[in-house]
Design a protein around this motif. Structure first.
Motif, PDB file in Angstrom:
ATOM      1  N   ASP A   6       0.866  -1.171   0.000  1.00  0.00           N
ATOM      2  CA  ASP A   6       0.000   0.000   0.000  1.00  0.00           C
ATOM      3  C   ASP A   6       0.908   1.228   0.000  1.00  0.00           C
ATOM      4  O   ASP A   6       1.694   1.423   0.931  1.00  0.00           O
ATOM      5  N   THR A  12       0.817  -2.030   5.443  1.00  0.00           N
ATOM      6  CA  THR A  12      -0.229  -2.800   4.769  1.00  0.00           C
ATOM      7  C   THR A  12       0.265  -3.311   3.427  1.00  0.00           C
ATOM      8  O   THR A  12       0.863  -2.571   2.655  1.00  0.00           O
ATOM      9  N   TYR A  14      -1.174  -6.170   0.160  1.00  0.00           N
ATOM     10  CA  TYR A  14      -2.322  -6.893  -0.371  1.00  0.00           C
ATOM     11  C   TYR A  14      -1.825  -8.146  -1.073  1.00  0.00           C
ATOM     12  O   TYR A  14      -0.817  -8.107  -1.780  1.00  0.00           O
ATOM     13  N   ILE A  62      -7.663  -1.982  -6.155  1.00  0.00           N
ATOM     14  CA  ILE A  62      -6.404  -2.626  -5.781  1.00  0.00           C
ATOM     15  C   ILE A  62      -6.033  -3.702  -6.790  1.00  0.00           C
ATOM     16  O   ILE A  62      -4.884  -3.786  -7.236  1.00  0.00           O
ATOM     17  N   GLU A  90      -6.206  -7.954   2.536  1.00  0.00           N
ATOM     18  CA  GLU A  90      -5.366  -6.920   3.146  1.00  0.00           C
ATOM     19  C   GLU A  90      -4.677  -7.539   4.363  1.00  0.00           C
ATOM     20  O   GLU A  90      -5.332  -8.092   5.245  1.00  0.00           O
ATOM     21  N   LYS A  92      -2.417  -6.331   7.355  1.00  0.00           N
ATOM     22  CA  LYS A  92      -1.989  -5.103   8.030  1.00  0.00           C
ATOM     23  C   LYS A  92      -1.205  -5.464   9.296  1.00  0.00           C
ATOM     24  O   LYS A  92      -1.701  -6.203  10.140  1.00  0.00           O
TER      25      LYS A  92
END
Length: 103
Positions: A6, A12, A14, A62, A90, A92
């Motif tokens: 991210d 973060t 993905y 995304i 995601e 995180k």
């Protein structure tokens, strides 16, 4: 496994449950979302994360960015069109302890 960092939040990343464009959902989706937490090995770091499946417009944005950077992801989406939507998860960074699930 490839991931997309991210750009606005360095904690973060993905991941994409493409299964190489396969028509069956890969087990990693359930294995990560059921407990809602995991441990990531990224470069030289190992750290706990919370896991959330990204949906709707956010998911599409995304995934489209990943496909722009790596065109093979666009091919995976074409292969699964009308069969399944490739999940985007995601991961995180968290400060809490996690179980033994690794991403």
């Amino acid at each position: 496994m490839m991931y997309l960092p991210d750009d606005a939040d360095h904690d973060t990343i993905y991941v994409f449950a493409t299964k190489g464009g396969g028509t069956v959902e890969p087990g990693l989706v359930y294995n990560l979302t059921a407990p809602g937490e995991a441990t990531v090995d990224r470069g030289t770091e190992t750290y706990p994360v919370t896991v959330r499946e990204v949906r709707g417009d956010e998911r599409d944005r995304i995934y489209d960015e990943q496909a722009r950077r790596y065109p093979g992801f666009a091919d995976y989406a074409k292969q699964t069109a009308g069969i399944r939507t490739i999940p985007v998860l995601e991961l995180k960074r968290s400060s809490g302890p996690t179980g033994s699930t690794e991403a």
